[in-house]
Motif scaffolding. Structure first.
Motif: not given
Length: 280
Positions: A263-280
């Motif tokens: 679950w940690q891996i999935g949550l951290k992955t979603r956080e990284l994806n959200d951060a990348a979308e905000r920067l794009s």
């Protein structure tokens, strides 16, 4: 007693709680026992030396080779066969007997590496059912090597090779176990897996590196690599399919802990994806 023609290499960092039992379990059985220590801040080195192990210092330079491959390249290169043990692992008596049958029978050893099942202890209890990890821990250094995926920028692993197996062919699986019994508090398990989940989440953002690593995993690891809903699959596999419920409370605790890790891996992955979308 004839010693096995194998160098036992024990990579360590702050393993004072475990190192004495690990060294005692192999001294006298193997040609060489070497502790390769990464600037421990406790008594790991002194305790290992007192038990008869050779102690070598290791400082990672931030590049490949990482620690285990460095050991294959540099530590007791006069002995081809290397058995890697963590600082909290001991070979079972059955494993020592199995190795004697293989290495002292007067025949050549065909495999380039051996996969060895772990007898896993969690929160002070030996798991008989729910844990099924196998480690490629015994290697002919002339015919095996660790992969070098492009993950040096990833958090979580540092000097350690990631969750993948060394590459070798052919590989044979042994029957007897390495006993993995960490005497540190259970919080250290969660601290380690918190770091590991950082690495796993980074891989989800770098699919080309993730694929490099997938091919260096066990068959079980490759199948799980593709599974959806990993936290639920992880719990169901450990607790029900592998009958972890027969281990009582420890089986439930372990299945929940591994599910939480996924679950940690999935949550951290979603956080990284959200951060990348905000920067794009």
């Amino acid at each position: 007693m004839t010693r096995l023609p194998i160098a036992v290499v024990i990579p360590t960092k702050n393993e004072a709680a475990n190192i004495v039992s690990t060294v005692r379990s192999v001294i006298g059985h193997f040609t060489a026992v070497i502790v390769v220590d990464s600037d421990s801040e406790d008594d790991t080195r002194a305790l290992a030396k007192a038990e008869g192990a050779e102690v070598i210092s290791y400082t990672w330079d931030g590049r490949y080779p990482k620690k285990k491959q460095w050991c294959l390249n540099r530590v007791r290169t006069d002995i081809d066969w290397v058995l890697f043990l963590d600082g909290d692992e001991t070979p079972s008596g059955e494993l020592l007997a199995e190795l004697r049958r293989i290495f002292l029978a007067g025949r050549g050893v065909r495999p380039a590496a051996f996969d060895i099942p772990l007898g896993y202890w969690f929160a002070g209890r030996r798991l008989r059912h729910g844990h099924t990890i196998v480690k490629r821990a015994l290697l002919d250094r002339t015919r095996a090597r660790f992969p070098e995926p492009a993950d040096l920028d990833a958090p979580g692993m540092g000097e350690q090779e990631g969750h993948y197996q060394p590459l070798a062919d052919p590989v044979h699986r042994l029957r007897a176990t390495i006993e993995h019994n960490d005497l540190d508090p259970v919080r250290t398990w969660f601290e380690r897996h918190n770091r590991y989940s950082d690495w796993e989440a980074w891989l989800e953002r770098h699919p080309e590196v993730r694929e490099e690593i997938r091919v260096a995993k066990t068959r079980q690891g490759q199948l799980f690599h593709r599974a959806p809903l990993k936290p639920l699959v992880s719990f169901g596999y450990a607790y029900f399919y592998r009958r972890g419920f027969l281990d009582g409370r420890a089986g439930l605790d372990y299945a929940l802990a591994m599910s939480f890790y996924r679950w940690q891996i999935g949550l951290k992955t979603r956080e990284l994806n959200d951060a990348a979308e905000r920067l794009s």
